[in-house]
Each structure stands twice: as structure tokens, then as C-alpha cells.
Motif scaffolding. Structure first.
Motif, PDB file in Angstrom:
ATOM      1  N   ALA A  79      61.632  62.357  28.245  1.00  6.68           N
ATOM      2  CA  ALA A  79      62.161  63.222  27.194  1.00  6.68           C
ATOM      3  C   ALA A  79      62.705  62.455  25.989  1.00  6.68           C
ATOM      4  CB  ALA A  79      63.249  64.126  27.774  1.00  6.68           C
ATOM      5  N   THR A  80      63.430  61.355  26.214  1.00  5.60           N
ATOM      6  CA  THR A  80      64.086  60.653  25.116  1.00  5.60           C
ATOM      7  C   THR A  80      64.019  59.144  25.355  1.00  5.60           C
ATOM      8  OG1 THR A  80      66.248  60.633  26.197  1.00  5.60           O
ATOM      9  CG2 THR A  80      65.706  62.558  24.817  1.00  5.60           C
ATOM     10  N   LEU A  81      64.331  58.381  24.308  1.00  3.65           N
ATOM     11  CA  LEU A  81      64.404  56.928  24.465  1.00  3.65           C
ATOM     12  C   LEU A  81      65.540  56.545  25.399  1.00  3.65           C
ATOM     13  CD1 LEU A  81      63.731  55.666  20.820  1.00  3.65           C
ATOM     14  CD2 LEU A  81      62.247  55.395  22.809  1.00  3.65           C
ATOM     15  N   GLY A  82      66.615  57.321  25.376  1.00  6.20           N
ATOM     16  CA  GLY A  82      67.705  57.071  26.307  1.00  6.20           C
ATOM     17  C   GLY A  82      67.255  57.207  27.751  1.00  6.20           C
ATOM     18  N   ALA A  83      66.427  58.229  28.012  1.00  4.15           N
ATOM     19  CA  ALA A  83      65.894  58.412  29.364  1.00  4.15           C
ATOM     20  C   ALA A  83      64.945  57.266  29.726  1.00  4.15           C
ATOM     21  CB  ALA A  83      65.174  59.753  29.453  1.00  4.15           C
ATOM     22  N   MET A  84      64.215  56.751  28.720  1.00  2.00           N
ATOM     23  CA  MET A  84      63.345  55.607  28.979  1.00  2.00           C
ATOM     24  C   MET A  84      64.164  54.380  29.378  1.00  2.00           C
ATOM     25  SD  MET A  84      60.821  53.559  26.349  1.00  2.00           S
ATOM     26  CE  MET A  84      59.470  54.751  26.459  1.00  2.00           C
ATOM     27  N   VAL A  85      65.265  54.163  28.668  1.00  4.65           N
ATOM     28  CA  VAL A  85      66.140  53.044  29.006  1.00  4.65           C
ATOM     29  C   VAL A  85      66.645  53.180  30.436  1.00  4.65           C
ATOM     30  CG1 VAL A  85      68.396  51.994  28.522  1.00  4.65           C
ATOM     31  CG2 VAL A  85      66.818  52.521  26.639  1.00  4.65           C
ATOM     32  N   SER A  86      67.033  54.381  30.815  1.00  2.00           N
ATOM     33  CA  SER A  86      67.506  54.616  32.187  1.00  2.00           C
ATOM     34  C   SER A  86      66.411  54.312  33.193  1.00  2.00           C
ATOM     35  CB  SER A  86      67.974  56.066  32.341  1.00  2.00           C
ATOM     36  OG  SER A  86      69.080  56.335  31.497  1.00  2.00           O
ATOM     37  N   ALA A  87      65.172  54.713  32.871  1.00  4.42           N
ATOM     38  CA  ALA A  87      64.053  54.456  33.776  1.00  4.42           C
ATOM     39  C   ALA A  87      63.796  52.957  33.908  1.00  4.42           C
ATOM     40  CB  ALA A  87      62.806  55.172  33.261  1.00  4.42           C
ATOM     41  N   LEU A  88      63.886  52.225  32.811  1.00  6.64           N
ATOM     42  CA  LEU A  88      63.675  50.778  32.863  1.00  6.64           C
ATOM     43  C   LEU A  88      64.765  50.090  33.680  1.00  6.64           C
ATOM     44  CD1 LEU A  88      62.675  50.104  29.130  1.00  6.64           C
ATOM     45  CD2 LEU A  88      61.158  50.019  31.122  1.00  6.64           C
ATOM     46  N   LYS A  89      65.968  50.628  33.627  1.00  4.50           N
ATOM     47  CA  LYS A  89      67.082  50.030  34.365  1.00  4.50           C
ATOM     48  C   LYS A  89      67.019  50.343  35.854  1.00  4.50           C
ATOM     49  CE  LYS A  89      70.603  50.010  30.689  1.00  4.50           C
ATOM     50  NZ  LYS A  89      71.894  50.605  30.251  1.00  4.50           N
ATOM     51  N   SER A  90      66.555  51.538  36.179  1.00  4.44           N
ATOM     52  CA  SER A  90      66.702  52.008  37.558  1.00  4.44           C
ATOM     53  C   SER A  90      65.473  51.849  38.430  1.00  4.44           C
ATOM     54  CB  SER A  90      67.104  53.489  37.555  1.00  4.44           C
ATOM     55  OG  SER A  90      66.080  54.281  36.957  1.00  4.44           O
ATOM     56  N   SER A  91      64.306  51.624  37.834  1.00 10.45           N
ATOM     57  CA  SER A  91      63.093  51.548  38.652  1.00 10.45           C
ATOM     58  C   SER A  91      62.204  50.407  38.190  1.00 10.45           C
ATOM     59  CB  SER A  91      62.313  52.867  38.580  1.00 10.45           C
ATOM     60  OG  SER A  91      61.809  53.070  37.271  1.00 10.45           O
ATOM     61  N   ARG A  92      61.267  50.066  39.051  1.00  7.14           N
ATOM     62  CA  ARG A  92      60.311  49.006  38.725  1.00  7.14           C
ATOM     63  C   ARG A  92      58.944  49.641  38.495  1.00  7.14           C
ATOM     64  NH1 ARG A  92      59.933  44.038  36.482  1.00  7.14           N
ATOM     65  NH2 ARG A  92      58.136  42.893  37.294  1.00  7.14           N
ATOM     66  N   ASP A  93      58.843  50.360  37.387  1.00  5.42           N
ATOM     67  CA  ASP A  93      57.573  50.993  37.010  1.00  5.42           C
ATOM     68  C   ASP A  93      56.802  49.996  36.142  1.00  5.42           C
ATOM     69  OD1 ASP A  93      55.483  52.479  35.908  1.00  5.42           O
ATOM     70  OD2 ASP A  93      56.668  54.318  35.801  1.00  5.42           O
ATOM     71  N   VAL A  94      55.882  49.277  36.765  1.00  9.06           N
ATOM     72  CA  VAL A  94      55.171  48.204  36.073  1.00  9.06           C
ATOM     73  C   VAL A  94      54.384  48.742  34.886  1.00  9.06           C
ATOM     74  CG1 VAL A  94      53.407  46.414  36.309  1.00  9.06           C
ATOM     75  CG2 VAL A  94      55.049  46.810  38.164  1.00  9.06           C
ATOM     76  N   ALA A  95      53.789  49.915  35.051  1.00  9.46           N
ATOM     77  CA  ALA A  95      52.995  50.497  33.963  1.00  9.46           C
ATOM     78  C   ALA A  95      53.874  50.817  32.761  1.00  9.46           C
ATOM     79  CB  ALA A  95      52.282  51.752  34.450  1.00  9.46           C
ATOM     80  N   LEU A  96      55.054  51.374  33.005  1.00  7.11           N
ATOM     81  CA  LEU A  96      55.978  51.681  31.918  1.00  7.11           C
ATOM     82  C   LEU A  96      56.470  50.398  31.255  1.00  7.11           C
ATOM     83  CD1 LEU A  96      57.727  53.613  30.253  1.00  7.11           C
ATOM     84  CD2 LEU A  96      59.443  53.520  32.094  1.00  7.11           C
ATOM     85  N   GLU A  97      56.827  49.408  32.052  1.00 10.28           N
ATOM     86  CA  GLU A  97      57.305  48.142  31.497  1.00 10.28           C
ATOM     87  C   GLU A  97      56.247  47.512  30.591  1.00 10.28           C
ATOM     88  OE1 GLU A  97      58.256  45.874  34.920  1.00 10.28           O
ATOM     89  OE2 GLU A  97      60.168  46.891  35.288  1.00 10.28           O
ATOM     90  N   ARG A  98      55.011  47.506  31.058  1.00 12.59           N
ATOM     91  CA  ARG A  98      53.931  46.924  30.260  1.00 12.59           C
ATOM     92  C   ARG A  98      53.721  47.711  28.973  1.00 12.59           C
ATOM     93  NH1 ARG A  98      49.996  47.428  33.631  1.00 12.59           N
ATOM     94  NH2 ARG A  98      50.241  45.368  34.584  1.00 12.59           N
ATOM     95  N   ALA A  99      53.773  49.040  29.078  1.00 12.62           N
ATOM     96  CA  ALA A  99      53.547  49.884  27.909  1.00 12.62           C
ATOM     97  C   ALA A  99      54.627  49.666  26.852  1.00 12.62           C
ATOM     98  CB  ALA A  99      53.504  51.356  28.316  1.00 12.62           C
ATOM     99  N   VAL A 100      55.873  49.500  27.284  1.00 12.48           N
ATOM    100  CA  VAL A 100      56.978  49.275  26.351  1.00 12.48           C
ATOM    101  C   VAL A 100      56.777  47.961  25.604  1.00 12.48           C
ATOM    102  CG1 VAL A 100      59.450  48.751  26.202  1.00 12.48           C
ATOM    103  CG2 VAL A 100      58.655  50.693  27.562  1.00 12.48           C
TER     104      VAL A 100
END
Length: 313
Positions: free
Chosen positions: A43-64
Motif C-alpha cells: 500500500a505505501t512506502l512505509g509498508a514496504m520499509v516494514s516488509a524489508l525489515k521484517s521478512s526476507r523477500d528476495v524478490a522484493l529486495e532485488r526489485a528495490v
């Protein structure tokens, strides 16, 4: 996006890609990461930051990381480094490697492939004089997305208009609908590999010529110094490193020094120039082109696993 969230993203990108963002670049983060949020249904960049902090989503990390990487490039960009390759670097490297008949070239931060393909076109045009030689061209980039485009070798009309001479377009490309695909023989000349310059790259072997242009400008001084020091270990003792016009080694490392005759070109510290090959030699270098690299006496590029014979006959 709060200041805390922005600071997290700045530190995150610095750690993973070397990108040093100033506090004034908030707009850039918001404009480039907004589409990533939509792609991952965040939903938001803030939610993205939370996702990066709390999980190891390799696809999201690479995309960022890839979304924040600048991939500006075009064929024969800034022209001078390619004229230098044709008139000085290649003739001198061939003179020094005459016994091995092998050259290794690395295009770091190769993006969508225009730089290594520009070199490949020049090598193919010189094929009669390179008969029996093996030339390895390695193209690396942090972004796997741009590397896939580079491997496909498919470019828009706008992309082939930027820096590519008409005669090269006719000779080396075929039209595919509204796009242009570089020839299969040229695609086979370049080995593309994902590589983060912040990570070890000594496994690539040693190179006679390294192009690492317009990427150090995004790093802070300590990161630049670290990358340059490690580039020097991947460069043959008599090799040549080319940086972008706005980049330098001065004040960052003592392992490399500028070449006095050619802006943007650097050699190993403690080396002295050698006389250039005689006119009419291997590639008939331009009259008056000064030599810039030392003799090859026991300074050949370190052996590396063979990649492919690209111009050998």
C-alpha cells in the motif's frame, strides 16, 4: 514516508548497492519505488520499509535495489573511450599478448549491453587481423533485469539512434517489427553475468582492459576507494582501466594512476609508458597516438577458465 523510513532506505541501498543518496533525493526514492509498491501490492512506502525489515523477500529486495539503479547508456557513449580502444589499447594489448593470442575485457556496470556490444562490433570489424585470437568480453551488472535485455540484444529505434552509426546498424542489426536485434554472432561474443561491485569479484580472473564508467559517481569516497583497489587486483599489471569523464582515482587509491596522455584512462602505479606499435601494424593505430602501457615481460593476464572463442578462425 517519514524521515525515519527514508533514512532506513538510504542506509539499505547504501549497504546493498553502494548508492549514496543525499537527503535531497527523497523525491527520487518516492518516484522510483512507488511502482515497486504497486507491483508487489504494497500500500505505501512505509509498508514496504516494514516488509524489508521484517521478512526476507528476495524478490522484493532485488526489485528495490534495481529500481534505484541508474541504467543510462547508449552505443559508443562519449566516443573517445572507443576511439582509444581502436587506436591504442587494442593494438598495444595485441602486441604484448602475441604469444598467448588471448585478450580479456571486462565491462563492469554493463547495463543493457550497449558498451560491450560497441566493443564487440569494433572487434568483429577487425576480425581479419584477429584471426586465431580468443577475446573474452565479460559484461556484468547489479541488475538482472537489464542483463536479460542485454542478452536478448533487442533495442528500440530510439536506442539504436543514440550513438550508433548508420553503417553499423545496417551491418550488425536486423529489424524485428519496430525494434532492432543485434546479430547472433555479436550476442555470442559477450558473456553477461550478475555482479554487485560491492561484493568480491576476484573469481572473474584478470583482465587486460576494464571499462568501469559512470558508476563510481553514485558511491561515497570510501566505497569508491574500495572498489578501485579491488579493480586494480583484477587488472593485469600492464592493463588499462577506463573510468567515466567525471570519475578519477586521485585521492581514492594509490594502486592506480592517471595516464598522462589520455583523460579517463588509468594504469597500475609504478608503470611507465612503452612506445606505441609502429604505424601500419596490428590495427594501424592513428598516426601520433602515444603509447601508454608498459612492455609485457612476464605481465600477461592471469589464466582464467576459457569462455568462448569469438574471433578465432
Amino acid at each position: 514516508m517519514t524521515d525515519v523510513e527514508f533514512d532506513f532506505l538510504r542506509a539499505y541501498l547504501k549497504t546493498r548497492s553502494g548508492l549514496a543518496l543525499s537527503g535531497e533525493k527523497r523525491y527520487l526514492v518516492e518516484s522510483r519505488l512507488g511502482p515497486v509498491c504497486r507491483r508487489f501490492d504494497i500500500a505505501t512506502l512505509g509498508a514496504m520499509v516494514s516488509a524489508l525489515k521484517s521478512s526476507r523477500d528476495v524478490a522484493l529486495e532485488r526489485a528495490v535495489v534495481e529500481a534505484m539503479t541508474t541504467n543510462e547508456t547508449f552505443f559508443f557513449r562519449d566516443r573517445t573511450p572507443f576511439d582509444l580502444f581502436r587506436d591504442v589499447l587494442l593494438p598495444e594489448a595485441m602486441a604484448r599478448r602475441a604469444s598467448q593470442r588471448r585478450l580479456r575485457i571486462w565491462c563492469a556496470a554493463a547495463s543493457t549491453g550497449q558498451e560491450p556490444y560497441s566493443l564487440a562490433m569494433m572487434l568483429q570489424d577487425a576480425a581479419p587481423r584477429l584471426a586465431g585470437w580468443t577475446v573474452d568480453i565479460i559484461g556484468t551488472d547489479l541488475s538482472t533485469e537489464v542483463l536479460e535485455k542485454a542478452k536478448a540484444g533487442l533495442y528500440s529505434h530510439f536506442e539504436v539512434q543514440r550513438g550508433l552509426p548508420v553503417q553499423s546498424l545496417i551491418k550488425h542489426f536486423e529489424q524485428v517489427g519496430e525494434q532492432w536485434r543485434i546479430s547472433a554472432s555479436l550476442r555470442q561474443m559477450v558473456d553477461y553475468r550478475p555482479l554487485n561491485l560491492l561484493q568480491p569479484f576476484d573469481g572473474l580472473g584478470t583482465f587486460d582492459i576494464i571499462y568501469c564508467r559512470n558508476v563510481l559517481i553514485y558511491f561515497d569516497a570510501p566505497t569508491k576507494g574500495d572498489v578501485l583497489a579491488r579493480l586494480s587486483t583484477s587488472l593485469a599489471p600492464d592493463g588499462a582501466l577506463l573510468l567515466g569523464a567525471a570519475e578519477t582515482v586521485i585521492g581514492l587509491t594509490e594502486k592506480l594512476v592517471p595516464n598522462a596522455q589520455h583523460r579517463g584512462l588509468y594504469v597500475q602505479a609504478g608503470r611507465t609508458p612503452a612506445a606505441r606499435p609502429a604505424a601500419g601494424g596490428i590495427l594501424s593505430p592513428a598516426v601520433g597516438s602515444p603509447g601508454l602501457l608498459p612492455p609485457a615481460a612476464q605481465t600477461g593476464a592471469a589464466a582464467a577458465p576459457p569462455l568462448r572463442r569469438v574471433v578465432g578462425l
